[in-house]
Design a protein around this motif. Structure first.
Motif, short mmCIF file in Angstrom:
data_model
loop_
_atom_site.label_atom_id
_atom_site.label_comp_id
_atom_site.label_asym_id
_atom_site.label_seq_id
_atom_site.Cartn_x
_atom_site.Cartn_y
_atom_site.Cartn_z
N TYR A 39 48.36 -18.71 -36.69
CA TYR A 39 48.17 -17.44 -35.40
C TYR A 39 49.27 -17.41 -35.04
O TYR A 39 50.38 -17.78 -35.05
CB TYR A 39 47.89 -18.49 -34.10
N HIS A 40 49.80 -15.64 -34.23
CA HIS A 40 50.79 -15.19 -34.30
C HIS A 40 51.49 -15.91 -35.43
O HIS A 40 53.73 -15.52 -34.96
CB HIS A 40 51.79 -16.63 -32.66
N ASP A 71 44.19 -11.92 -34.19
CA ASP A 71 44.61 -11.34 -32.92
C ASP A 71 45.02 -10.09 -33.44
O ASP A 71 46.03 -9.76 -33.36
CB ASP A 71 45.52 -12.39 -32.97
N HIS A 77 49.83 -6.41 -31.27
CA HIS A 77 50.19 -7.65 -31.86
C HIS A 77 52.33 -7.42 -31.80
O HIS A 77 52.04 -6.63 -31.17
CB HIS A 77 49.68 -7.43 -33.12
N GLU A 115 49.20 -6.67 -24.70
CA GLU A 115 48.25 -8.42 -24.02
C GLU A 115 49.33 -9.13 -24.77
O GLU A 115 49.37 -9.70 -23.54
CB GLU A 115 46.81 -8.11 -24.88
N GLU A 116 49.46 -8.89 -25.69
CA GLU A 116 50.98 -9.76 -26.13
C GLU A 116 52.48 -9.80 -25.53
O GLU A 116 53.02 -11.08 -25.58
CB GLU A 116 51.45 -9.94 -27.46
ZN LIG Z 1 47.93 -13.31 -29.09
#
Ligand SMILES: [Zn+2]
Length: 598
Positions: free
Chosen positions: A460-461, A330, A307, A364-365
């Motif tokens: 989110y984020h 996430d 993350h 991924e991020e």
């Molecule tokens: Zn993300």
């Protein structure tokens, strides 16, 4: 009464104690285990699992230990871990210097104090003349060209930052002002390097140097980009008997370029910016299938476990104090999905026809880095993979609404997905194989994909994406469903076919340099790019956009989906002002959005 109550209490405690001590481990998918994994992965101790960090490795070891306890085999010789390299940032090497020679006088600005090399600068070594090119803007369409009649071939241009109309909102000069844009213009005119100097601004006398920050886009080849304090520029102007402030004022007032080649001034400079390479990890284990034929085919179940750490350029947090981005939804939720499915499937491994690969990615991020590396270094051939099932953000089930991407990537999927929906989830299908998570890397290798997702939300984020907001029961429902779908795929006799869903996205991940501040809404099939929200204080919000809007036009480009949108963005740089048309209810509205950068 009292005694009985006391007795009841004693019995209750005695009944409860063994429960407390009892191991919650169960081969089934249970909310207790889901909770345990998510609370650990999203704990402050793991500091947001930033790719390549110590805590990222701690998370990788946690996953590895779970895999081991379920009896998965190691995917890479005797290891579950796969290391991969990535660019974590940039730094200046020793080969950065700057010196001006005016007659026999030397002006030698100090690096970091008086000047700096800009992060996207190329490697150079230059000794040539110095040219003042005004604002470094070449815009014949608005009748303004700092380079008109100027020969800058091989020379170093010194330009002012911003543009002459900074006091006017939505100036026609806005889109010519970004550093990257001006650098490209100077390079295309034949210059060898550009030096940016902050212009005089009566409202803001800040003359700080740019901080060296990697913007995840490539550097400029063989072209130097520097940022220098105004003080030094003033000294240089003095050698020409010119006062810089007055000179700028003339340009600003008249909007007439006033470039010149410095007399008797030579520049000696070298620039070199180095990418900092680091290592991060994927974790992978597998269970062998039992069917003599089908065991050579693979089903992949994956999720990313990294993350944003303390927040990076992808964070939507607007506070000033750095905070841990725990990333419970996430993607501790998806990682937990892989763990629970691995445990359940391992407990029934004698039933398996195909071989099952369980993999969790980092990076991924930062742009699907881990999965991109994995698909290029898989422990088995890509053509033998029958499906990649990805889970990213499956912890916020609301109104039983589950989004499934990739439904068009094999002709078998829709029937299976509908048949296995025994728990009446509200499914929204999206046919596309490419989407905003790791399944994209597999689809690019012609592997059919399915991506499960419970939707974006206001945390989110942000640091507020915490474990206490997870719908654990909901996640169990999702995982039970994914488990049925997995079994149905394993039950198919034939290899599921691969279908190409037309791709509208550029080859590479879009550059994250330009920032609009929209939060995508992936639910449902709409014509346009639907947003679920806007970032506080971001360009979209400032312009007047709001959650629920569907962007249908961006500049002169028609927008049919999120890829059209990211593609259209590539034509712009931060600072550009773009006309954006949205559908809000039955109305169409037009906004002017000034693009930002993060
Ligand atoms: Zn993300």
């Amino acid at each position: 009464m009292l005694k009985n109550l006391f007795l009841a209490f004693v019995i209750a405690v005695f009944n409860f104690l063994p429960l407390l001590a009892q191991d919650i481990s169960s081969p089934d998918i249970t909310t207790a285990e889901i909770k345990k994994h998510i609370y650990y992965l999203a704990s402050d101790e793991l500091k947001g699992r930033y790719t390549g960090s110590e805590e990222c490795l701690t998370a990788a070891h946690y996953i590895e230990n779970q895999f081991k306890s379920y009896g998965l085999k190691t995917a890479f010789d005797d290891s579950y871990l796969q290391e991969f390299p990535f660019v974590a940032g940039v730094k200046l090497t020793k080969n950065n210097s700057l010196e001006f020679l005016s007659g026999n006088k030397k002006i030698t600005p100090k690096i970091n104090d008086d000047y700096t090399t800009v992060s996207f600068s190329g490697k150079t070594n230059i000794n040539n003349k110095l040219v003042f090119a005004g604002y470094g803007i070449s815009a014949p369409d608005i009748d303004y060209d700092d380079y008109a009649g100027l020969d800058v071939k091989g020379k170093v241009v010194l330009v002012l930052r911003d543009h002459p109309e900074m006091n006017i909102p939505h100036s026609k000069f806005d889109k010519y002002a970004p550093l990257r844009k001006k650098s490209v213009v100077a390079r295309d005119k034949g210059a060898a390097a550009i030096i940016f100097v902050n212009r005089f601004d009566p409202n803001n006398d800040n003359d700080e140097l740019l901080t060296l920050k990697y913007d995840q886009a490539g550097a400029m080849d063989d072209f130097g980009v520097l940022n220098m304090k105004r003080e030094v520029a003033e000294k240089l102007f003095k050698t020409q008997s010119i006062n810089l402030m007055n000179y700028q004022k003339v340009i600003d007032d008249s909007l007439k370029p006033a470039a010149f080649i410095f007399k008797n001034v030579n520049v000696n400079l070298s620039t070199e910016v180095q990418e900092i390479e680091k290592i991060s990890w994927n974790v992978c284990g597998y269970l062998e299938g039992n069917d003599p034929e089908l065991k050579n085919q693979y089903l992949i179940i994956g999720a990313h476990f990294d993350h944003l750490g303390m927040g990076d350029q992808n964070s939507l947090y607007t506070g000033t104090e750095p905070q841990i981005h725990n990333g419970a939804d996430d993607n501790a939720s998806g990682t937990t999905g892989v763990l629970e499915l691995a445990q359940k499937i391992a407990s029934e491994k004698d039933k398996l026809k195909r071989t099952v690969v369980f993999v969790t990615f980092s990076g991924e991020e930062e742009g699907l880095l881990g999965s991109a590396y994995f698909v290029d270094h898989m422990p088995f051939p890509a053509e033998n993979a029958d499906v990649m099932i990805n889970m990213d953000m499956i912890g916020r089930l609301r109104d039983k609404s589950l989004i499934v991407y990739g439904t068009g990537t094999s002709s078998d999927w829709k029937e299976i997905l509908k048949k296995d929906n025994t728990d009446s989830l509200e499914l929204s299908f999206n046919d596309e194989g490419y989407g905003p998570s790791d399944q994209s890397s597999f689809y690019a290798k012609k592997i059919p994909v399915l991506f499960f997702f419970t939707g974006t939300h206001e945390d989110y984020h942000k640091p507020s994406d915490d474990a206490d907001k997870i719908n654990f029961e909901g996640e169990k429902e999702v995982l039970d469903y994914v488990y049925y779908v997995f079994n149905s795929i394993d039950d198919t006799k034939e290899k599921p076919d691969y279908l190409l869903v037309e791709r509208k996205e550029p080859e590479k991940m879009p550059s994250r340099k330009v920032w609009v501040g929209t939060v995508p809404d992936f639910a449902g099939n709409v014509d346009g790019y639907k947003i679920s929200g806007v970032s506080e204080g971001g360009p979209a919000e400032t312009a007047g956009l709001q959650g629920g809007d569907i962007i249908i036009k961006f500049g002169d480009k028609k927008i049919s989906n999120i890829y059209d949108f990211t593609y259209a963005l590539a034509d712009y740089v931060p600072g550009d002002v773009v006309e954006v048309v949205v559908k809000r209810g039955d109305e169409e509205k037009t906004f002017q959005v000034k693009l930002g950068t993060r």
